[in-house]
Design a protein around this motif. Structure first.
Motif, PDB file in Angstrom:
ATOM      1  N   CYS A  66       0.855  -1.174   0.000  1.00 10.56           N
ATOM      2  CA  CYS A  66       0.000   0.000   0.000  1.00 10.56           C
ATOM      3  C   CYS A  66       0.899   1.235   0.000  1.00 10.56           C
ATOM      4  N   ASN A  67       0.776   2.052  -1.029  1.00 12.84           N
ATOM      5  CA  ASN A  67       1.632   3.230  -1.211  1.00 12.84           C
ATOM      6  C   ASN A  67       3.112   2.878  -1.084  1.00 12.84           C
ATOM      7  N   GLY A  68       3.477   1.730  -1.659  1.00 10.59           N
ATOM      8  CA  GLY A  68       4.872   1.311  -1.703  1.00 10.59           C
ATOM      9  C   GLY A  68       5.375   0.566  -0.481  1.00 10.59           C
ATOM     10  N   LYS A  69       4.570   0.439   0.575  1.00  9.30           N
ATOM     11  CA  LYS A  69       5.005  -0.268   1.785  1.00  9.30           C
ATOM     12  C   LYS A  69       4.311  -1.619   1.870  1.00  9.30           C
ATOM     13  N   LYS A  70       5.097  -2.657   2.170  1.00 12.70           N
ATOM     14  CA  LYS A  70       4.518  -3.992   2.301  1.00 12.70           C
ATOM     15  C   LYS A  70       3.510  -3.986   3.445  1.00 12.70           C
ATOM     16  N   CYS A  71       2.310  -4.493   3.187  1.00  8.43           N
ATOM     17  CA  CYS A  71       1.279  -4.444   4.229  1.00  8.43           C
ATOM     18  C   CYS A  71       0.639  -5.815   4.477  1.00  8.43           C
ATOM     19  N   GLY A  72       1.195  -6.865   3.908  1.00  9.53           N
ATOM     20  CA  GLY A  72       0.659  -8.194   4.205  1.00  9.53           C
ATOM     21  C   GLY A  72       0.391  -8.984   2.946  1.00  9.53           C
ATOM     22  N   GLY A  98      -8.486  15.299 -10.772  1.00  9.95           N
ATOM     23  CA  GLY A  98      -7.691  14.895 -11.924  1.00  9.95           C
ATOM     24  C   GLY A  98      -6.381  15.644 -12.087  1.00  9.95           C
ATOM     25  N   ASN A  99      -6.067  16.572 -11.179  1.00 13.09           N
ATOM     26  CA  ASN A  99      -4.851  17.371 -11.330  1.00 13.09           C
ATOM     27  C   ASN A  99      -3.609  16.714 -10.748  1.00 13.09           C
ATOM     28  N   ALA A 100      -3.776  15.923  -9.727  1.00  9.75           N
ATOM     29  CA  ALA A 100      -2.628  15.289  -9.077  1.00  9.75           C
ATOM     30  C   ALA A 100      -2.598  13.806  -9.429  1.00  9.75           C
ATOM     31  N   GLY A 101      -1.576  13.136  -8.974  1.00  7.84           N
ATOM     32  CA  GLY A 101      -1.465  11.701  -9.194  1.00  7.84           C
ATOM     33  C   GLY A 101      -2.409  10.935  -8.283  1.00  7.84           C
ATOM     34  N   PRO A 102      -2.228   9.642  -8.203  1.00  7.21           N
ATOM     35  CA  PRO A 102      -3.111   8.828  -7.368  1.00  7.21           C
ATOM     36  C   PRO A 102      -2.966   9.165  -5.892  1.00  7.21           C
ATOM     37  N   GLU A 103      -4.085   9.090  -5.160  1.00 11.43           N
ATOM     38  CA  GLU A 103      -4.067   9.331  -3.718  1.00 11.43           C
ATOM     39  C   GLU A 103      -3.709   8.072  -2.959  1.00 11.43           C
ATOM     40  N   LEU A 104      -3.921   6.918  -3.590  1.00 12.20           N
ATOM     41  CA  LEU A 104      -3.659   5.633  -2.947  1.00 12.20           C
ATOM     42  C   LEU A 104      -3.251   4.657  -4.025  1.00 12.20           C
ATOM     43  N   SER A 105      -2.225   3.871  -3.736  1.00 13.21           N
ATOM     44  CA  SER A 105      -1.841   2.828  -4.688  1.00 13.21           C
ATOM     45  C   SER A 105      -1.738   1.502  -3.946  1.00 13.21           C
TER      46      SER A 105
END
Length: 97
Positions: free
Chosen positions: A7-13, A84-91
């Protein structure tokens, strides 16, 4: 199969694919009319009252996600900013374990 979840680049399970059960359908029906936002769904009547206050309540976040399949062993989901102006809020990244 089992997938490593980030989640947002951090391993979460880990994550697994499963069939949608009765409890899942209850949640989906409850948020059906919500197009975007976050909140808390109270515990189902059959699970309420079995512990402390708020036990069994479920937090949800609803938004527009874009799915990107990198290969048969990797997928990503991006929650896009509504303006739509910024990148993703969550990945969320899933890699087959």
């Amino acid at each position: 199969g089992t997938w490593r979840a980030y989640c947002n680049g951090k391993k979460c399970g880990y994550a697994v694919r499963r069939e949608c059960g009765a409890a899942d359908w209850r949640v989906l029906r409850a948020v059906e009319m919500v197009s975007m936002g976050a909140g808390v769904l109270p515990a189902a009547k059959e699970t309420a009252g079995n512990g402390g206050e708020g036990e069994g309540d479920m937090m949800y976040m609803r938004g527009r996600f874009e799915r990107v399949v990198g290969s048969r062993d990797s997928e990503a989901f991006y929650m896009m900013n509504p303006d739509g102006n910024a990148g993703p809020e969550l990945s969320i990244y899933l890699l087959r374990a």
